[in-house]
Scaffold this motif. Structure first.
Motif, PDB file in Angstrom:
ATOM      1  N   MET A  13       0.906  -1.166  -0.039  1.00  0.00           N
ATOM      2  CA  MET A  13       0.077   0.043   0.058  1.00  0.00           C
ATOM      3  C   MET A  13       0.749   1.207  -0.050  1.00  0.00           C
ATOM      4  O   MET A  13       0.510   2.125  -0.767  1.00  0.00           O
ATOM      5  CB  MET A  13      -0.989   0.021   1.182  1.00  0.00           C
ATOM      6  N   ASN A  14       1.948   1.359   0.777  1.00  0.00           N
ATOM      7  CA  ASN A  14       2.787   2.088   0.886  1.00  0.00           C
ATOM      8  C   ASN A  14       3.493   2.707  -0.455  1.00  0.00           C
ATOM      9  O   ASN A  14       3.456   3.976  -0.692  1.00  0.00           O
ATOM     10  CB  ASN A  14       3.936   2.050   1.890  1.00  0.00           C
ATOM     11  N   PHE A  48       1.380   4.325  -2.603  1.00  0.00           N
ATOM     12  CA  PHE A  48       0.991   5.842  -2.306  1.00  0.00           C
ATOM     13  C   PHE A  48       2.185   6.449  -2.745  1.00  0.00           C
ATOM     14  O   PHE A  48       1.958   7.817  -3.166  1.00  0.00           O
ATOM     15  CB  PHE A  48       0.835   5.572  -0.747  1.00  0.00           C
ATOM     16  N   HIS A  49       3.359   5.945  -2.867  1.00  0.00           N
ATOM     17  CA  HIS A  49       4.611   6.685  -3.091  1.00  0.00           C
ATOM     18  C   HIS A  49       4.404   7.148  -4.659  1.00  0.00           C
ATOM     19  O   HIS A  49       4.584   8.385  -4.905  1.00  0.00           O
ATOM     20  CB  HIS A  49       5.760   5.773  -3.092  1.00  0.00           C
ATOM     21  N   GLN A  50       3.704   6.372  -5.467  1.00  0.00           N
ATOM     22  CA  GLN A  50       3.839   6.548  -6.649  1.00  0.00           C
ATOM     23  C   GLN A  50       2.695   7.673  -6.979  1.00  0.00           C
ATOM     24  O   GLN A  50       2.907   8.740  -7.952  1.00  0.00           O
ATOM     25  CB  GLN A  50       3.250   5.223  -7.617  1.00  0.00           C
TER      26      GLN A  50
END
Lengths: 182, 259
Positions: free
Chosen positions: B1-2, B5-7
């Motif tokens: 998920m992280n 989210f970065h992208q």
């Protein structure tokens, strides 16, 4: 933990192996230029050959229509002004003519009245003169009759008194008396 | 998920060019990309919008026809006032340029859309096209008199040694600044938009996760993001206008080089 992720993107880009800054990544330059040339060229052709002349024509024809309508309105306005002027002229003319006719009629009637009056006056004067002369003759006749009557009456009265006078003496006496009185 | 989210949060991600169809011609990679796709969208929208207005061509215009005609008059006036009546022969070019940039900028304002004009290759190509037309037409029309552009008349003789290099440099700077101005404005603006939007989203997420105070900062960031959106709409229109009017100014130099 979420705050940390703010710093992460740069690291992520480098980690992915590509250049960190996509606009300066040269692999897509030929593709970008190729499609820009084709699409910009197509747009230029479509606009300059077909769309803009037509759009300009529409705007121009509208301006022409508006100008024509304004001209037409000005022309009609001019025409109505002219018509009004003509009507005023005609009205003034008619009025002058009416006045003239009325004046003429009045003058004619006045002349007729004057002529009639003069004629009637003349007749009256004639008849008056006639009547006066008749009165005059009647009066002189009557006066001469009176003298005769007075002479006759004097003769008759003196005859009753037993004085015989002839007619000439009696007339003389009457004339004397009437002249004294007159 | 992280990771995803970065992208999502990466402010540079929106400028990445991705292939939609692969196309290789003579060793060149001419693939149809998302950049080309959004270019196609803006070109198609311009043609549809103005094409409809022109083909209907009603004497009493509809709203959209009215807007198209206002656009026509706007660009025509811009060309006429900066480059004179002779400049009107470049009217279709300036019109194309202005609305190409304008639509690209405006489409870029749609979330998740690609901003064509945020790439220096594109703005640089357009700027080079403009300056090429100025040079080619200037030489074609005025011959060598075109170089009077670099030596304005009326200055004392010695001053020319200083004046000519300055004029040459300023002329060379024209396409560079023309390209960079548009590119940098669109790039910086969209980075700011993305940053404030993701910042607000992250702060709200943190607030929901428990740190309520961060929600207040999130509201501030969100408000700033909204204000920046308004500003960027203005910039999108303004930069298209600046690009077009500078084109007119440069074309005026080609038409009348002796100032």
């Amino acid at each position: 933990m979420y705050f940390l992720s703010l710093a992460a993107p740069a690291a992520h880009g480098e980690a992915a192996g590509g250049a960190a800054f996509p606009p300066f990544d040269p692999w897509h330059f030929p593709s970008q230029l190729f499609w820009l040339a084709i699409l910009f060229g197509a747009l230029y052709l479509a606009l300059s050959r077909f769309i803009l002349p037509k759009l300009g024509g529409v705007i121009e024809s509208r301006e022409d229509t508006i100008a024509d309508s304004l001209d037409e309105a000005a022309r009609l306005n001019e025409q109505s002004k002219e018509a009004k002027q003509q009507q005023d002229l005609a009205l003034a003319e008619a009025r002058a003519k009416a006045r003239e006719t009325a004046d003429k009629a009045r003058a004619k009637v006045e002349a007729e009245i004057a002529a009639e009056t003069a004629k009637v006056d003349g007749e009256l004067a004639e008849r008056l003169a006639e009547a006066e002369s008749r009165i005059q003759t009647m009066r002189t006749e009557a006066m001469s009759n009176v003298e005769q009557i007075a002479t006759n009456a004097t003769q008759a009265m003196l005859g009753r008194l037993g004085i015989a006078v002839n007619e000439a003496e009696a007339r003389q006496a009457v004339a004397r008396n009437t002249q004294q009185e007159g | 998920m992280n990771l995803s989210f970065h992208q999502m949060a990466d402010p540079m991600h929106q400028f990445e060019v991705q292939k939609l169809f692969d196309l290789q011609v003579a060793g060149f990679d001419l693939s149809f990309t998302n950049a080309a796709f959004y270019m196609l969208v803006s070109v198609a929208l311009i043609i549809i919008f103005f094409g409809l207005a022109a083909s209907r061509g009603k004497l009493i215009p509809s709203r959209s026809q009215s807007i198209a005609e206002i656009g026509y008059g706007f660009v025509a006036n811009m060309v006429r006032s900066t480059a004179g009546e002779e400049g009107l022969k470049f009217f279709p070019f300036v019109f194309t340029l202005f609305f190409f940039v304008f639509f690209a900028n405006m489409i870029g304002m749609v979330p998740y859309a690609f901003t064509t004009t945020s790439h220096l290759v594109v703005t640089g190509a357009l700027a080079l096209l403009v300056i090429s037309i100025v040079i080619v037409y200037g030489l074609f029309k005025n011959g060598l008199k075109f170089f009077k552009l670099f030596a304005p008349s009326g200055a004392p003789f010695l001053i020319y040694f200083l004046l000519v290099p300055i004029e040459v440099v300023s002329f060379i700077a024209r396409p560079i600044t023309l390209a960079l101005r548009l590119f940098a404005n669109m790039l910086a603006g969209h980075i700011m938009l993305k940053l404030f939007a993701t910042f607000a989203a992250q702060l709200f997420a943190a607030a929901i996760a428990g740190t309520a105070l961060l929600g207040v900062v999130g509201v501030l960031a969100f408000t700033m993001g909204v204000a920046l959106n308004a500003l960027e709409l203005l910039v999108a229109g303004l930069q298209a206008y600046i690009f077009a009017i500078l084109t007119c100014v440069y074309l005026n130099d080609a038409l009348h080089p002796s100032h």
